[in-house]
Motif scaffolding. Structure first.
Motif, PDB file in Angstrom:
ATOM      1  N   UNK A   8       0.788  -1.223   0.000  1.00  0.00           N
ATOM      2  CA  UNK A   8       0.000   0.000   0.000  1.00  0.00           C
ATOM      3  C   UNK A   8       0.823   1.277   0.000  1.00  0.00           C
ATOM      4  N   UNK A   9       2.143   1.179   0.159  1.00  0.00           N
ATOM      5  CA  UNK A   9       2.973   2.389   0.174  1.00  0.00           C
ATOM      6  C   UNK A   9       2.813   3.212  -1.119  1.00  0.00           C
ATOM      7  N   UNK A  10       2.812   2.569  -2.310  1.00  0.00           N
ATOM      8  CA  UNK A  10       2.632   3.358  -3.539  1.00  0.00           C
ATOM      9  C   UNK A  10       1.256   4.026  -3.609  1.00  0.00           C
ATOM     10  N   UNK A  11       0.236   3.359  -3.053  1.00  0.00           N
ATOM     11  CA  UNK A  11      -1.116   3.919  -3.063  1.00  0.00           C
ATOM     12  C   UNK A  11      -1.173   5.160  -2.180  1.00  0.00           C
ATOM     13  N   UNK A  12      -0.469   5.099  -1.056  1.00  0.00           N
ATOM     14  CA  UNK A  12      -0.407   6.250  -0.154  1.00  0.00           C
ATOM     15  C   UNK A  12       0.235   7.434  -0.881  1.00  0.00           C
ATOM     16  N   UNK A  13       1.350   7.198  -1.544  1.00  0.00           N
ATOM     17  CA  UNK A  13       2.028   8.272  -2.284  1.00  0.00           C
ATOM     18  C   UNK A  13       1.111   8.828  -3.368  1.00  0.00           C
ATOM     19  N   UNK A  14       0.462   7.929  -4.098  1.00  0.00           N
ATOM     20  CA  UNK A  14      -0.378   8.362  -5.217  1.00  0.00           C
ATOM     21  C   UNK A  14      -1.502   9.273  -4.736  1.00  0.00           C
ATOM     22  N   UNK A  15      -1.990   9.022  -3.508  1.00  0.00           N
ATOM     23  CA  UNK A  15      -3.086   9.845  -3.006  1.00  0.00           C
ATOM     24  C   UNK A  15      -2.579  11.192  -2.493  1.00  0.00           C
ATOM     25  N   UNK A  16      -1.277  11.287  -2.214  1.00  0.00           N
ATOM     26  CA  UNK A  16      -0.746  12.514  -1.621  1.00  0.00           C
ATOM     27  C   UNK A  16      -0.124  13.464  -2.635  1.00  0.00           C
ATOM     28  N   UNK A  17       0.500  12.918  -3.674  1.00  0.00           N
ATOM     29  CA  UNK A  17       1.246  13.800  -4.552  1.00  0.00           C
ATOM     30  C   UNK A  17       0.738  13.727  -5.980  1.00  0.00           C
TER      31      UNK A  17
END
Lengths: 182, 308
Positions: B113-122
């Motif tokens: 889920x780390x990439x999903x977190x980034x995608x939602x933030x930046x």
């Protein structure tokens, strides 16, 4: 857009065929035969025209000259600005271009930007002795210092018109039409 | 068809049409790697950051080569040499990288889920290069491309995925992808390596290697991930290989023209015997690596198309 476009046919099947026959003779005349000559068609319209030219040249001189296919999308100057990319077609040049006379073939010559991209691409494949350009239609409005060596028909057009080359290989009919934009 | 996605986070989110578009685009990119001058100017002036929080040779090199062949500038960050060792959080690192205006961030992280977190933030495009035991979409895409090239199709094939399914993001992405494309996926591994309720993903599950191999068109061997095994889930490597190693004998159960795949790195003699791994009549392992560059070029190309 409204579907009340004014469509005018400016060249029919026989017209296209005669143009290609003449261009085939002109290519051979200018280059004094088919030695070191290769054809490269620009996707997609140029590919069908280059196949036809290859046949015509074979019919005149006998033998077969090499034919390549070029997709110029990767070399376009508007690629980062374009909204979403066009699907990419395969580039297929299975022979060396070093010291060859390359005849680039496209259906319509317009701004010249496609040809600029195509020349950059060709030079990545080797060092041709010469690059020549054959087009079925030259509609003017150049934005770069580029001209064709072999032209089927000069077709002065206005910027709000669209010139379309339909070929049997993909559109089930051979014709060149001008569509008036609104 | 045009590609509309901002990020590539997992195969689960991709439609069949999108997968086909990616595979077809990648096929056109194969040719560039065979040229004398292996570079096209397409992504000139674009910046791509490879943010790798886990060890990687293949995937990171593959992404970097893909970007460079498209003329993009690449920056590689690995956690051991970054501010992660000073205690910076993933979110802070990402916000700082975002402020430097890259175009794409490729991330591998041990947390699902780390990439999903980034995608939602930046706002930049994110490509998942492997997140924990969750997904590894680019690997599944290059696997599908390899299968499609060798077999001419994906639909209707029987694909056996063997080994540590529980810890494998490669298996998960491939199950999503291959099922979507119409293949029949079967799994085999020790019961301790099979996730509970995995049948719900529409696959057949066996604990015996031989049952899975029967009439398989494709066999995909997974790596035993020694680094992920906190507690021992099988008695010994030797015992594992006695039951689950693909070798000259058991491969005969599969179809005659079976292809053998492995995402790498190989544990020779553990999950695959060296004579199979090195036999070009079965093994397409290096072909997979070759396709990987083309798949990643295709994704970088499709993702950077976005307008303002």
């Amino acid at each position: 857009m409204v579907e009340t476009k004014n469509v005018k046919v400016v060249m029919d099947k026989d017209g296209i065929d005669r143009c290609l026959t003449r261009i085939a003779y002109e290519i051979l005349e200018k280059n004094k035969g088919m030695e070191n000559l290769v054809l490269v068609g620009i996707r997609t319209g140029g590919v069908y025209l280059s196949e036809r030219l290859q046949k015509k040249i074979s019919g005149i001189e006998g033998g077969k000259i090499p034919l390549g296919i070029l997709d110029v999308n990767l070399y376009r100057d508007d690629i980062s600005a374009s909204n979403k990319k066009q699907p990419l077609g395969e580039t297929k040049i299975n022979f060396s271009l070093d010291d060859k006379i390359v005849v680039l073939i496209d259906d319509v010559l317009f701004t010249g930007r496609t040809i600029r991209a195509a020349m950059d691409a060709l030079i990545d494949f080797g060092r041709p002795k010469m690059i020549q350009l054959a087009v079925l239609i030259d509609r003017g409005h150049r934005e770069l210092p580029i001209r064709a060596d072999f032209v089927g028909k000069n077709l002065p057009s206005s910027l709000w018109e669209a010139v379309r080359v339909d070929l049997v290989e993909k559109n089930s009919v051979d014709e060149v039409v001008i569509e008036e934009g609104t | 068809m045009k590609f509309e996605k901002k990020d590539i986070l997992g195969i689960k989110d991709l439609t069949v049409d999108e997968i086909n578009l990616i595979l077809e685009t990648a096929e056109s990119f194969l040719e560039i790697s065979t040229r004398k001058i292996k570079k096209v100017p397409t992504l000139r002036g674009k910046t791509i950051i490879n943010l790798f929080y886990e060890a990687s040779t293949r995937t990171r090199t593959s992404f970097e080569i893909a970007a460079k062949r498209l003329s993009a500038d690449t920056i590689n960050i690995s956690s051991s040499t970054s501010s992660v060792v000073k205690g910076e959080t993933l979110i802070d690192t990402a916000r700082n990288l975002e402020a430097m205006n890259p175009d794409i961030i490729v991330i591998r992280h041990s947390a699902a889920g780390a990439p999903h977190l980034l995608a939602s933030l930046i706002k930049q495009s994110i490509i998942n290069a492997g997140d924990g035991a969750h997904e590894h979409p680019t690997q599944a895409l290059l696997d599908m491309m390899t299968i499609k090239e060798r077999k001419g199709k994906i639909s209707g094939l029987k694909v056996a995925i063997i080994g540590d399914i529980e810890h494998s993001r490669v298996a998960r992405s491939n199950i999503y992808g291959l099922s979507k494309m119409g293949a029949r996926v079967v799994l085999a591994g020790p019961a301790t390596m099979l996730p509970r309720n995995i049948e719900e993903m529409g696959v057949d599950v066996y604990t015996n290697l031989k049952d899975a191999l029967i009439d398989a068109d494709v066999v995909m061997m997974l790596r035993i991930q020694l680094e992920r095994q906190k507690q021992s889930i099988f008695p010994s490597l030797r015992e594992y290989s006695q039951h689950y190693c693909l070798n000259r004998n058991n491969i005969k159960l599969a179809k005659k023209d079976v292809i053998v795949m492995h995402p790498g790195p190989i544990n020779r003699g553990v999950e695959i015997s060296p004579d199979i791994a090195d036999d070009p009549s079965y093994s397409v392992i290096l072909d997979q690596v070759n396709k990987g560059v083309a798949i990643r070029m295709a994704l970088l190309y499709l993702l950077t198309g976005g307008g303002e």
